[in-house]
Enzyme design. Structure first.
Site, PDB file in Angstrom:
ATOM      1  N   LYS A 111      20.438 -33.943 -14.137  1.00  0.00           N
ATOM      2  CA  LYS A 111      20.871 -34.455 -12.829  1.00  0.00           C
ATOM      3  C   LYS A 111      22.395 -34.584 -12.744  1.00  0.00           C
ATOM      4  O   LYS A 111      22.948 -34.740 -11.676  1.00  0.00           O
ATOM      5  CB  LYS A 111      20.262 -35.835 -12.577  1.00  0.00           C
ATOM      6  CG  LYS A 111      18.766 -35.806 -12.307  1.00  0.00           C
ATOM      7  CD  LYS A 111      18.294 -37.064 -11.621  1.00  0.00           C
ATOM      8  CE  LYS A 111      17.987 -38.161 -12.581  1.00  0.00           C
ATOM      9  NZ  LYS A 111      16.620 -38.401 -12.947  1.00  0.00           N
ATOM     10  N   HIS A 153      12.135 -45.623 -18.425  1.00  0.00           N
ATOM     11  CA  HIS A 153      11.293 -45.699 -17.228  1.00  0.00           C
ATOM     12  C   HIS A 153       9.859 -45.977 -17.628  1.00  0.00           C
ATOM     13  O   HIS A 153       9.355 -45.414 -18.596  1.00  0.00           O
ATOM     14  CB  HIS A 153      11.299 -44.354 -16.489  1.00  0.00           C
ATOM     15  CG  HIS A 153      12.475 -44.155 -15.608  1.00  0.00           C
ATOM     16  ND1 HIS A 153      12.949 -42.914 -15.267  1.00  0.00           N
ATOM     17  CD2 HIS A 153      13.269 -45.055 -14.957  1.00  0.00           C
ATOM     18  CE1 HIS A 153      13.985 -43.058 -14.443  1.00  0.00           C
ATOM     19  NE2 HIS A 153      14.208 -44.337 -14.258  1.00  0.00           N
ATOM     20  N   TYR A 154       9.210 -46.824 -16.840  1.00  0.00           N
ATOM     21  CA  TYR A 154       7.762 -46.930 -16.936  1.00  0.00           C
ATOM     22  C   TYR A 154       7.227 -46.976 -15.516  1.00  0.00           C
ATOM     23  O   TYR A 154       7.633 -47.858 -14.768  1.00  0.00           O
ATOM     24  CB  TYR A 154       7.317 -48.161 -17.716  1.00  0.00           C
ATOM     25  CG  TYR A 154       5.850 -48.056 -18.058  1.00  0.00           C
ATOM     26  CD1 TYR A 154       5.430 -47.199 -19.060  1.00  0.00           C
ATOM     27  CD2 TYR A 154       4.892 -48.767 -17.334  1.00  0.00           C
ATOM     28  CE1 TYR A 154       4.081 -47.060 -19.352  1.00  0.00           C
ATOM     29  CE2 TYR A 154       3.538 -48.625 -17.629  1.00  0.00           C
ATOM     30  CZ  TYR A 154       3.138 -47.776 -18.639  1.00  0.00           C
ATOM     31  OH  TYR A 154       1.815 -47.623 -18.929  1.00  0.00           O
ATOM     32  N   GLN A 155       6.396 -46.022 -15.118  1.00  0.00           N
ATOM     33  CA  GLN A 155       5.987 -44.814 -15.823  1.00  0.00           C
ATOM     34  C   GLN A 155       7.139 -43.796 -15.855  1.00  0.00           C
ATOM     35  O   GLN A 155       7.853 -43.671 -14.867  1.00  0.00           O
ATOM     36  CB  GLN A 155       4.815 -44.150 -15.096  1.00  0.00           C
ATOM     37  CG  GLN A 155       3.593 -45.015 -14.948  1.00  0.00           C
ATOM     38  CD  GLN A 155       2.801 -45.064 -16.259  1.00  0.00           C
ATOM     39  OE1 GLN A 155       2.890 -44.190 -17.100  1.00  0.00           O
ATOM     40  NE2 GLN A 155       2.022 -46.110 -16.427  1.00  0.00           N
ATOM     41  N   SER A 157       8.246 -39.656 -16.049  1.00  0.00           N
ATOM     42  CA  SER A 157       7.619 -38.399 -15.602  1.00  0.00           C
ATOM     43  C   SER A 157       7.175 -37.586 -16.811  1.00  0.00           C
ATOM     44  O   SER A 157       6.223 -36.822 -16.731  1.00  0.00           O
ATOM     45  CB  SER A 157       8.613 -37.552 -14.797  1.00  0.00           C
ATOM     46  OG  SER A 157       8.948 -38.187 -13.608  1.00  0.00           O
ATOM     47  N   TYR A 158       7.920 -37.733 -17.910  1.00  0.00           N
ATOM     48  CA  TYR A 158       7.670 -36.914 -19.108  1.00  0.00           C
ATOM     49  C   TYR A 158       7.319 -37.849 -20.260  1.00  0.00           C
ATOM     50  O   TYR A 158       8.124 -38.703 -20.645  1.00  0.00           O
ATOM     51  CB  TYR A 158       8.901 -36.066 -19.448  1.00  0.00           C
ATOM     52  CG  TYR A 158       9.287 -35.181 -18.282  1.00  0.00           C
ATOM     53  CD1 TYR A 158       8.626 -33.978 -18.065  1.00  0.00           C
ATOM     54  CD2 TYR A 158      10.268 -35.573 -17.374  1.00  0.00           C
ATOM     55  CE1 TYR A 158       8.936 -33.181 -16.976  1.00  0.00           C
ATOM     56  CE2 TYR A 158      10.589 -34.781 -16.279  1.00  0.00           C
ATOM     57  CZ  TYR A 158       9.914 -33.584 -16.085  1.00  0.00           C
ATOM     58  OH  TYR A 158      10.221 -32.806 -14.999  1.00  0.00           O
ATOM     59  N   HIS A 194      12.044 -41.145 -24.399  1.00  0.00           N
ATOM     60  CA  HIS A 194      13.469 -40.863 -24.192  1.00  0.00           C
ATOM     61  C   HIS A 194      14.109 -42.060 -23.500  1.00  0.00           C
ATOM     62  O   HIS A 194      13.428 -42.855 -22.846  1.00  0.00           O
ATOM     63  CB  HIS A 194      13.647 -39.592 -23.342  1.00  0.00           C
ATOM     64  CG  HIS A 194      12.945 -39.663 -22.021  1.00  0.00           C
ATOM     65  ND1 HIS A 194      11.619 -39.317 -21.865  1.00  0.00           N
ATOM     66  CD2 HIS A 194      13.371 -40.060 -20.795  1.00  0.00           C
ATOM     67  CE1 HIS A 194      11.258 -39.491 -20.606  1.00  0.00           C
ATOM     68  NE2 HIS A 194      12.301 -39.951 -19.922  1.00  0.00           N
ATOM     69  N   ILE A 195      15.411 -42.149 -23.645  1.00  0.00           N
ATOM     70  CA  ILE A 195      16.152 -43.268 -23.059  1.00  0.00           C
ATOM     71  C   ILE A 195      17.217 -42.707 -22.125  1.00  0.00           C
ATOM     72  O   ILE A 195      17.884 -41.715 -22.438  1.00  0.00           O
ATOM     73  CB  ILE A 195      16.772 -44.121 -24.197  1.00  0.00           C
ATOM     74  CG1 ILE A 195      15.622 -44.854 -24.909  1.00  0.00           C
ATOM     75  CG2 ILE A 195      17.809 -45.110 -23.662  1.00  0.00           C
ATOM     76  CD1 ILE A 195      15.996 -45.626 -26.121  1.00  0.00           C
TER      77      ILE A 195
END
Ligand code: M7G
Length: 335
Positions: free
Chosen positions: A202, A263-265, A267-268, A272-273
């Site tokens: 991004k 992130h929760y949820q 996408s992948y 990862h952070i």
């Protein structure tokens, strides 16, 4: 006195000097590297042949548009995003652009400024072939908050994501050095504690104001926050420490100007952070989806099973298949 647009170049010059004081974007001191793009295993789709079928989302304020269409008969999603104006191009922008005055009233004048082509860039991201899930991910839609108990995770979310989540091929390409090799900012190769730190796709890497990196762990057995226990504390602390050090070293941004979160949820579902410049309000930093790494570490220090046992709340979009499973009666929701 008549003002000409080109005299604004002096302001630009001033602005360039000003950016060294730590308040502006000090791209000269810590240039965001522009790197060669390498292809992964997938075919590279020719975006020039893109046939637009539908506008999935049009964000005028963010100057971003999400499109669905076809490239050589393959389903594709294309994201167009006007890039920010860079301080170090202002002199050239005012000198070289074509100007058309649109209106003038007293001291107020508006122009249409047409910059030279290389200063007029639209960042274009192509997903091809895109799945139905990609289309849904980028489509404009309502979101609702879902409260997921530990039991819901086991009976609804886990079976769903095991059957339907996005391919992790791009992640494995990075970990196996088949793609984005030259992008890597830092690597700790340790199989248990290690990770690769690189720019998120991004981020166009042209300015530090919207710095966005991701740290992808080498181990492949952690799907998300839900899998974390206190056994993972050494891994999390390692990323926190070395990730901060690497960002300071490469970009001159100190740890207290950096937001690190998961992130929760996600996408992948490969752990990862996310790392952003603190002043950048990146999409997905809201309290409904982002969990600060430092809080994650503290929660696990207090309770080793924190994320295995707690009810976690997160947003789901109306078209997300997972939501329909949450809405079904519990018994039939067990896939
Ligand atoms: P996430 O929390 O799983 O999902 O984050 P999100 O996309 O809904 O935030 C995955 C992150 O990986 C996102 O910030 C993506 O922009 C980034 N990302 C996704 N892909 C497919 C790539 C890629 O191919 N390369 C890089 N460098 N980043 C990616």
């Amino acid at each position: 006195m008549t003002c000409t647009i080109s005299s604004m170049a002096d302001c630009a010059k001033q602005s360039e000097v000003d950016t060294g004081d730590g308040n502006g974007t000090d791209v000269a001191k810590h240039p965001a590297k522009k790197q060669k793009i390498e292809a992964g295993d997938g075919d590279v789709c020719e975006v020039s042949g893109f046939e637009v079928k539908k506008v999935l989302r049009d964000c005028a304020r963010e100057k971003t548009m999400f499109l669905q269409g076809k490239i050589a008969e393959k389903e594709a999603v294309v994201i167009l995003e006007k890039t920010p104006i860079h301080v170090d191009t202002l002199n050239e922008l005012f000198r070289e652009s074509q100007l058309t005055m649109e209106s003038n009233n007293d001291i107020y004048t508006t122009y249409c400024l047409q910059p030279p082509a290389h200063l007029n860039v639209i960042k274009t991201t192509v997903v091809c072939p895109a799945t139905e899930k990609h289309v849904r991910k980028y489509q404009e839609q309502e979101t609702v908050l879902v409260e997921e108990t530990a039991e819901d995770y086991r009976t609804i979310t886990l079976p769903f994501l095991e059957s339907q989540s996005f391919s992790l091929q791009w992640v494995y390409n990075i970990l196996e050095k088949k793609a984005e090799v030259e992008q890597v900012v830092y690597e700790d190769p340790d199989p248990k504690l290690g990770f690769i730190l690189l720019p998120d796709f991004k981020w166009d890497q042209k300015q530090l104001d919207d710095l966005y990196l991701i740290a992808i762990v080498h181990r492949r057995d952690i799907k998300s926050l839900r899998d974390l226990t206190s056994d993972h504390l050494p891994l999390l602390r390692n990323i926190q420490k070395k990730g901060k050090d690497a960002v300071r070293e490469r970009y001159g941004i100190k740890g207290d100007k950096l937001r690190m979160y998961v992130h929760y949820q996600p996408s992948y579902y490969h752990f990862h952070i996310h790392l952003n410049a603190l002043k950048y309000n990146a999409p997905g930093t809201g309290v409904d989806r982002a969990h600060l790494l430092s809080n994650v570490i503290q929660n696990l220090e207090c309770d080793p099973q924190y994320y295995k046992t707690r009810t976690l709340t997160f947003p789901l979009r109306e078209l997300d298949g997972l939501l329909s499973h949450f809405r079904e009666p519990k018994d039939s929701a067990k896939l």
